[in-house]
Design a protein around this motif. Structure first.
Motif, PDB file in Angstrom:
ATOM      1  N   GLN A  79       9.962   7.213  -9.131  1.00 24.73           N
ATOM      2  CA  GLN A  79       9.508   6.744 -10.179  1.00 24.73           C
ATOM      3  C   GLN A  79       8.132   5.820 -10.049  1.00 24.73           C
ATOM      4  O   GLN A  79       7.221   5.227 -11.381  1.00 24.73           O
ATOM      5  N   LEU A  80       7.950   5.817  -8.582  1.00 24.93           N
ATOM      6  CA  LEU A  80       6.092   4.939  -8.625  1.00 24.93           C
ATOM      7  C   LEU A  80       5.517   5.835  -8.680  1.00 24.93           C
ATOM      8  O   LEU A  80       4.605   5.071  -8.734  1.00 24.93           O
ATOM      9  N   HIS A  81       5.098   7.163  -8.182  1.00 28.89           N
ATOM     10  CA  HIS A  81       4.176   8.569  -8.840  1.00 28.89           C
ATOM     11  C   HIS A  81       4.339   7.547  -9.981  1.00 28.89           C
ATOM     12  O   HIS A  81       3.879   8.849 -10.440  1.00 28.89           O
ATOM     13  N   GLY A  82       5.725   7.926 -10.618  1.00 28.76           N
ATOM     14  CA  GLY A  82       5.297   8.141 -12.412  1.00 28.76           C
ATOM     15  C   GLY A  82       4.193   7.469 -13.128  1.00 28.76           C
ATOM     16  O   GLY A  82       4.133   7.701 -13.992  1.00 28.76           O
ATOM     17  N   TRP A  83       4.495   6.002 -12.477  1.00 26.19           N
ATOM     18  CA  TRP A  83       3.497   5.169 -13.001  1.00 26.19           C
ATOM     19  C   TRP A  83       2.300   5.522 -11.720  1.00 26.19           C
ATOM     20  O   TRP A  83       1.700   4.175 -12.377  1.00 26.19           O
ATOM     21  N   LEU A  84       2.231   6.070 -11.381  1.00 27.05           N
ATOM     22  CA  LEU A  84       1.039   6.755 -10.799  1.00 27.05           C
ATOM     23  C   LEU A  84       0.306   5.611  -9.381  1.00 27.05           C
ATOM     24  O   LEU A  84      -0.992   5.623  -8.932  1.00 27.05           O
ATOM     25  N   LEU A  85       1.944   4.681  -8.821  1.00 28.15           N
ATOM     26  CA  LEU A  85       1.415   3.625  -7.808  1.00 28.15           C
ATOM     27  C   LEU A  85       1.125   4.934  -6.692  1.00 28.15           C
ATOM     28  O   LEU A  85       1.893   5.736  -6.229  1.00 28.15           O
ATOM     29  N   LEU A  86       0.047   4.287  -5.591  1.00 36.45           N
ATOM     30  CA  LEU A  86       0.202   5.400  -4.380  1.00 36.45           C
ATOM     31  C   LEU A  86       1.624   4.609  -3.582  1.00 36.45           C
ATOM     32  O   LEU A  86       1.778   3.643  -3.073  1.00 36.45           O
ATOM     33  N   ALA A  87       2.332   5.899  -3.023  1.00 35.25           N
ATOM     34  CA  ALA A  87       3.753   5.240  -2.154  1.00 35.25           C
ATOM     35  C   ALA A  87       3.753   6.129  -1.244  1.00 35.25           C
ATOM     36  O   ALA A  87       4.753   7.823  -2.168  1.00 35.25           O
ATOM     37  N   THR A  88       5.171   6.238  -0.187  1.00 33.29           N
ATOM     38  CA  THR A  88       5.514   7.263   0.322  1.00 33.29           C
ATOM     39  C   THR A  88       6.777   6.153   1.387  1.00 33.29           C
ATOM     40  O   THR A  88       6.524   5.255   0.730  1.00 33.29           O
ATOM     41  N   ILE A  89       7.415   7.017   1.013  1.00 33.57           N
ATOM     42  CA  ILE A  89       8.401   6.631   2.119  1.00 33.57           C
ATOM     43  C   ILE A  89       8.592   7.306   3.829  1.00 33.57           C
ATOM     44  O   ILE A  89       7.465   7.527   4.285  1.00 33.57           O
ATOM     45  N   GLU A  90       9.248   5.961   4.795  1.00 30.76           N
ATOM     46  CA  GLU A  90       8.800   6.314   5.900  1.00 30.76           C
ATOM     47  C   GLU A  90      10.121   5.861   6.687  1.00 30.76           C
ATOM     48  O   GLU A  90      11.637   4.817   6.198  1.00 30.76           O
ATOM     49  N   ARG A  91      10.747   6.431   7.938  1.00 33.54           N
ATOM     50  CA  ARG A  91      12.165   6.072   8.561  1.00 33.54           C
ATOM     51  C   ARG A  91      11.539   4.384   9.143  1.00 33.54           C
ATOM     52  O   ARG A  91      10.448   3.921   9.452  1.00 33.54           O
ATOM     53  N   THR A  92      12.831   3.631   9.194  1.00 32.51           N
ATOM     54  CA  THR A  92      12.195   2.526   9.951  1.00 32.51           C
ATOM     55  C   THR A  92      12.650   2.124  11.345  1.00 32.51           C
ATOM     56  O   THR A  92      12.535   3.625  11.962  1.00 32.51           O
ATOM     57  N   ALA A  93      11.862   1.271  11.742  1.00 33.16           N
ATOM     58  CA  ALA A  93      11.035   1.979  13.671  1.00 33.16           C
ATOM     59  C   ALA A  93      12.492   2.108  14.074  1.00 33.16           C
ATOM     60  O   ALA A  93      13.100   0.774  13.522  1.00 33.16           O
TER      61      ALA A  93
END
Lengths: 93, 164
Positions: A79-93
């Protein structure tokens, strides 16, 4: 019962799934007001909370906007990419 | 230029001058990333930014085609609105935008801004600097990026729920 089986599978998946962060990164082009409204639309955040995350992105370069299971995190990124925001997922530390 | 709600279902962007109209009608071309690897990359972000290559590959295969279709659809909606509801002479025109299309307009305008900025390497520094007074392509790109951003801001304000 089929319903019970599905529920058990979901429980197992959730138990194995390490929490993932949904991270939004700074972008010099996206308007600050646009970013805040996208957070409200996607996550249902209040205006105040959405602006807090938006300012965190602007000032610190990134903000963790949500943490949880991978499947839902990926849905949020889509959804965030659909609005063209730069976003990624990462594993929690 | 201004944007206001005409009724529950329609917004109107009015006071569009000749030059503003010329830029607006080039939105589809501005949003097209073809021919620029940087623009194409910006419109096709990865899931993990390279941290998890396997997940990024799956993302590229299964999700990016859907996002590309969404972006193409948004640009097409704007194009159809321009074709179908452009009012008045070139020097003081208006366009009617169904409220249901505002999200598509915001996405298409953002697509154009991001593609232009990537294509012309508009960094954070370049975005905050006052554009020099000349006609270099990079300067014109900055002009387009600012114009599309101004229009996004008008739509965001006009589209806000008055009860909120």
């Amino acid at each position: 019962m089929p319903g019970t089986l599905v529920e058990q599978e979901t429980e197992t998946d959730d138990a194995l799934d390490v929490p993932w962060n949904v991270v939004v990164h700074n972008d010099p082009v996206n308007l600050m007001s646009y970013v805040a409204q996208v957070f409200q639309k996607i996550f249902g955040y209040s205006r105040q909370r959405a602006e807090k995350h938006m300012l965190e992105v602007h000032r610190q370069g990134r903000s963790i906007v949500w943490t949880g299971g991978r499947e839902r995190a990926e849905l949020y990124i889509q959804q965030l990419h659909g609005w063209l925001l730069l976003a990624t997922i990462e594993r929690t530390a | 230029m201004r944007a206001r709600r005409l009724d529950e279902d329609t917004l109107e962007i009015s006071g569009i001058g000749f030059l503003e109209g010329a830029i607006l009608w080039r939105l589809a071309a501005a949003a097209d990333p073809h021919g620029s690897a940087a623009a194409e990359e910006r419109l096709a972000s990865s899931l993990t930014g390279g941290a998890e290559p396997g997940l990024d590959e799956e993302w590229k295969e299964h999700v990016l085609p859907e996002l590309k279709a969404l972006f193409a659809s948004a640009v097409e909606i704007v194009r159809m609105d321009l074709v179908g509801s452009w009012l008045g002479p070139g020097s003081d025109a208006a366009v009617r935008v169904p409220v249901a299309h505002v999200e598509a307009w915001l996405i298409a305008l953002n697509q154009a801004r991001l593609a232009l900025a990537a294509r012309h390497k508009l960094t954070e520094k370049a975005m905050t600097r006052r554009p020099p007074d000349n006609l270099r392509p990079r300067t014109l790109a900055r002009l387009f990026v600012d114009f599309f951003g101004g229009l996004q801001q008008l739509l965001l304000e006009a589209g806000e729920d008055p009860a909120r």
